[in-house]
Structure formats: structure tokens, C-alpha cells
Design a protein around this motif. Sequence first.
Motif, PDB file in Angstrom:
ATOM      1  N   ILE A   4      44.407  39.122  32.273  1.00 42.70           N
ATOM      2  CA  ILE A   4      43.034  39.268  32.361  1.00 42.70           C
ATOM      3  C   ILE A   4      42.290  39.684  33.199  1.00 42.70           C
ATOM      4  O   ILE A   4      43.360  39.899  34.462  1.00 42.70           O
ATOM      5  CB  ILE A   4      42.825  37.460  32.186  1.00 42.70           C
ATOM      6  N   LEU A   5      41.835  39.980  32.727  1.00 46.17           N
ATOM      7  CA  LEU A   5      41.081  41.514  33.708  1.00 46.17           C
ATOM      8  C   LEU A   5      39.488  40.536  33.415  1.00 46.17           C
ATOM      9  O   LEU A   5      38.988  41.044  32.797  1.00 46.17           O
ATOM     10  CB  LEU A   5      40.999  42.860  33.073  1.00 46.17           C
ATOM     11  N   ILE A   6      39.493  40.718  34.893  1.00 49.62           N
ATOM     12  CA  ILE A   6      37.983  39.953  34.443  1.00 49.62           C
ATOM     13  C   ILE A   6      37.065  41.214  35.843  1.00 49.62           C
ATOM     14  O   ILE A   6      37.664  41.809  36.966  1.00 49.62           O
ATOM     15  CB  ILE A   6      37.338  39.381  35.426  1.00 49.62           C
ATOM     16  N   THR A  29      43.330  39.939  37.171  1.00 52.66           N
ATOM     17  CA  THR A  29      43.140  40.319  38.235  1.00 52.66           C
ATOM     18  C   THR A  29      41.714  40.713  37.817  1.00 52.66           C
ATOM     19  O   THR A  29      40.868  40.889  37.328  1.00 52.66           O
ATOM     20  CB  THR A  29      43.985  42.466  37.524  1.00 52.66           C
ATOM     21  N   THR A  30      41.085  41.074  39.212  1.00 52.64           N
ATOM     22  CA  THR A  30      39.586  41.011  39.041  1.00 52.64           C
ATOM     23  C   THR A  30      38.837  42.661  39.681  1.00 52.64           C
ATOM     24  O   THR A  30      40.399  42.892  40.268  1.00 52.64           O
ATOM     25  CB  THR A  30      38.703  39.799  40.337  1.00 52.64           C
ATOM     26  N   LEU A  31      37.723  42.732  38.655  1.00 49.70           N
ATOM     27  CA  LEU A  31      37.427  43.633  39.567  1.00 49.70           C
ATOM     28  C   LEU A  31      36.143  43.667  39.891  1.00 49.70           C
ATOM     29  O   LEU A  31      35.060  43.093  39.475  1.00 49.70           O
ATOM     30  CB  LEU A  31      37.981  44.854  39.096  1.00 49.70           C
ATOM     31  N   ASN A  32      35.225  44.269  41.069  1.00 54.77           N
ATOM     32  CA  ASN A  32      34.009  44.472  41.235  1.00 54.77           C
ATOM     33  C   ASN A  32      33.283  45.477  41.079  1.00 54.77           C
ATOM     34  O   ASN A  32      32.196  45.734  41.303  1.00 54.77           O
ATOM     35  CB  ASN A  32      33.392  43.508  42.543  1.00 54.77           C
ATOM     36  N   GLN A  33      34.198  46.567  41.078  1.00 51.84           N
ATOM     37  CA  GLN A  33      33.332  47.462  40.656  1.00 51.84           C
ATOM     38  C   GLN A  33      34.176  48.140  39.554  1.00 51.84           C
ATOM     39  O   GLN A  33      34.966  48.577  39.004  1.00 51.84           O
ATOM     40  CB  GLN A  33      33.490  48.677  41.459  1.00 51.84           C
ATOM     41  N   SER A  34      32.412  47.910  38.075  1.00 49.52           N
ATOM     42  CA  SER A  34      32.858  48.415  37.258  1.00 49.52           C
ATOM     43  C   SER A  34      33.658  49.922  36.425  1.00 49.52           C
ATOM     44  O   SER A  34      34.195  50.448  35.304  1.00 49.52           O
ATOM     45  CB  SER A  34      31.292  48.397  36.124  1.00 49.52           C
ATOM     46  N   SER A  35      33.125  50.819  37.307  1.00 46.47           N
ATOM     47  CA  SER A  35      33.977  52.143  37.841  1.00 46.47           C
ATOM     48  C   SER A  35      35.041  52.049  37.270  1.00 46.47           C
ATOM     49  O   SER A  35      35.985  53.022  36.943  1.00 46.47           O
ATOM     50  CB  SER A  35      33.078  52.828  38.717  1.00 46.47           C
ATOM     51  N   LYS A  36      35.717  51.195  38.104  1.00 47.78           N
ATOM     52  CA  LYS A  36      37.250  51.383  37.678  1.00 47.78           C
ATOM     53  C   LYS A  36      38.389  50.148  36.475  1.00 47.78           C
ATOM     54  O   LYS A  36      39.566  50.571  36.414  1.00 47.78           O
ATOM     55  CB  LYS A  36      38.166  50.430  39.062  1.00 47.78           C
ATOM     56  N   HIS A  42      44.156  50.476  31.852  1.00 51.81           N
ATOM     57  CA  HIS A  42      45.273  51.429  31.163  1.00 51.81           C
ATOM     58  C   HIS A  42      46.362  51.307  32.084  1.00 51.81           C
ATOM     59  O   HIS A  42      47.745  51.075  31.208  1.00 51.81           O
ATOM     60  CB  HIS A  42      44.760  52.841  31.100  1.00 51.81           C
ATOM     61  N   LEU A  43      46.206  50.636  33.262  1.00 50.02           N
ATOM     62  CA  LEU A  43      47.372  50.283  34.010  1.00 50.02           C
ATOM     63  C   LEU A  43      48.174  49.063  33.537  1.00 50.02           C
ATOM     64  O   LEU A  43      49.513  48.483  33.482  1.00 50.02           O
ATOM     65  CB  LEU A  43      47.016  50.412  35.863  1.00 50.02           C
ATOM     66  N   LEU A  44      46.939  47.976  34.082  1.00 47.57           N
ATOM     67  CA  LEU A  44      47.132  46.812  33.289  1.00 47.57           C
ATOM     68  C   LEU A  44      47.905  46.747  32.380  1.00 47.57           C
ATOM     69  O   LEU A  44      48.430  45.604  31.687  1.00 47.57           O
ATOM     70  CB  LEU A  44      46.297  45.664  33.976  1.00 47.57           C
ATOM     71  N   ARG A  45      47.375  46.819  30.924  1.00 48.90           N
ATOM     72  CA  ARG A  45      46.948  46.101  29.317  1.00 48.90           C
ATOM     73  C   ARG A  45      46.823  45.096  29.780  1.00 48.90           C
ATOM     74  O   ARG A  45      47.887  43.940  28.553  1.00 48.90           O
ATOM     75  CB  ARG A  45      48.383  46.814  28.947  1.00 48.90           C
ATOM     76  N   PRO A  46      45.948  44.626  29.874  1.00 46.50           N
ATOM     77  CA  PRO A  46      45.213  43.503  29.658  1.00 46.50           C
ATOM     78  C   PRO A  46      45.588  42.477  28.464  1.00 46.50           C
ATOM     79  O   PRO A  46      44.869  42.989  27.675  1.00 46.50           O
ATOM     80  CB  PRO A  46      44.228  42.866  30.443  1.00 46.50           C
ATOM     81  N   ASP A  47      45.475  41.054  28.147  1.00 43.61           N
ATOM     82  CA  ASP A  47      45.393  40.498  26.754  1.00 43.61           C
ATOM     83  C   ASP A  47      44.180  40.150  26.315  1.00 43.61           C
ATOM     84  O   ASP A  47      43.827  39.965  25.818  1.00 43.61           O
ATOM     85  CB  ASP A  47      46.444  39.551  26.566  1.00 43.61           C
ATOM     86  N   LEU A  48      43.293  39.756  27.551  1.00 48.44           N
ATOM     87  CA  LEU A  48      41.917  39.466  27.699  1.00 48.44           C
ATOM     88  C   LEU A  48      41.078  40.375  28.566  1.00 48.44           C
ATOM     89  O   LEU A  48      41.591  40.147  29.818  1.00 48.44           O
ATOM     90  CB  LEU A  48      42.329  37.637  27.306  1.00 48.44           C
ATOM     91  N   PHE A  49      40.013  40.765  28.633  1.00 49.10           N
ATOM     92  CA  PHE A  49      38.632  40.770  29.044  1.00 49.10           C
ATOM     93  C   PHE A  49      37.797  40.474  29.391  1.00 49.10           C
ATOM     94  O   PHE A  49      37.421  38.958  28.367  1.00 49.10           O
ATOM     95  CB  PHE A  49      38.238  42.518  29.363  1.00 49.10           C
ATOM     96  N   ILE A  50      37.050  39.128  30.589  1.00 48.63           N
ATOM     97  CA  ILE A  50      35.720  38.590  30.543  1.00 48.63           C
ATOM     98  C   ILE A  50      35.356  40.602  31.469  1.00 48.63           C
ATOM     99  O   ILE A  50      35.408  40.488  32.456  1.00 48.63           O
ATOM    100  CB  ILE A  50      36.206  37.806  31.272  1.00 48.63           C
ATOM    101  N   LEU A  51      33.842  40.000  31.541  1.00 46.71           N
ATOM    102  CA  LEU A  51      33.032  41.120  31.516  1.00 46.71           C
ATOM    103  C   LEU A  51      31.732  40.276  31.513  1.00 46.71           C
ATOM    104  O   LEU A  51      31.293  39.310  31.262  1.00 46.71           O
ATOM    105  CB  LEU A  51      32.539  42.067  30.884  1.00 46.71           C
ATOM    106  N   ASP A  52      31.060  40.957  33.261  1.00 46.26           N
ATOM    107  CA  ASP A  52      29.249  40.756  33.153  1.00 46.26           C
ATOM    108  C   ASP A  52      28.524  41.525  33.361  1.00 46.26           C
ATOM    109  O   ASP A  52      29.474  43.055  32.706  1.00 46.26           O
ATOM    110  CB  ASP A  52      29.448  40.477  35.297  1.00 46.26           C
TER     111      ASP A  52
END
Length: 122
Positions: A4-6, A29-36, A42-52
Motif C-alpha cells: 500500500i502506498l499512502i 509506504t508513506t509519502l508526505n509529498q505528493s510530488s514524489k 513506479h519503484l514500488l508497484r503498490p497493490d493499492l493507493f490511499i490518497l488525501d
Amino acid sequence: MPKILIVDDDVQVTMLLRKYLTPRNFEVTTLNQSSKAMSTAHLLRPDLFILDLMMPPPDGFELCRQLRADPNFAQSPILIITAMDISNSKATSFGANDYLAKPFSLDEVVSKITMLLERSFE
């Protein structure tokens, strides 16, 4: 273990979700900068995304559109978690599969993730 990419600019939200989801057999995996987000996806190939939705550019609407336009993620489940007052029909109109309003129940997050992953693996 589903990946999961959050992406949320609120560090407290991403920390809370990671702490809750990791022991429940999700690789988070979490990101606090949407620009990344796209390069990380593309690096992680997550199965699911959680977006604000409300984030510095690109906001969640644009990020959702970018994911749907990318053949690698066009079918990936996307869960929106937002404080915005939106309906599920509006969330799905820009490409999300489902949404939760903040504040949210952690058990409800797991329930939505499980449902979306089950649908995507059918």
C-alpha cells in the motif's frame, strides 16, 4: 503481503495508518509529498493507493488522474481519505474506487482495503 502506498501531507495521519496497517500484514509506504508519488509508485508497484485530496500540488484529484492515465496503475484500487465533504459518486467520478471521510475508524480503513484488494484480485 499486499503493498500500500499512502500519500497524505499530514504526517500524523500517515504515521497512524502505517502503525495500524503494518501489523495487519500490509507492506506500507508513506509519502508526505505528493510530488514524489508517481516516481515512488513506479519503484514500488503498490497493490493499492490511499490518497488525501487536499495537498500541495499535485492534489489528490490530479494524482488520481495521473494514476488512472498510467497503464501500470489504471486498474489499481484507489481509496480516498479526506476531510472534504464529497460523496462516493464524486470520488469515483475522478477515478477513485472508494472514499472515507476524516475522522475515520481504523477498522473501517482495513475493511475498505480488504474489500478493494479482493475485488482487484478477482
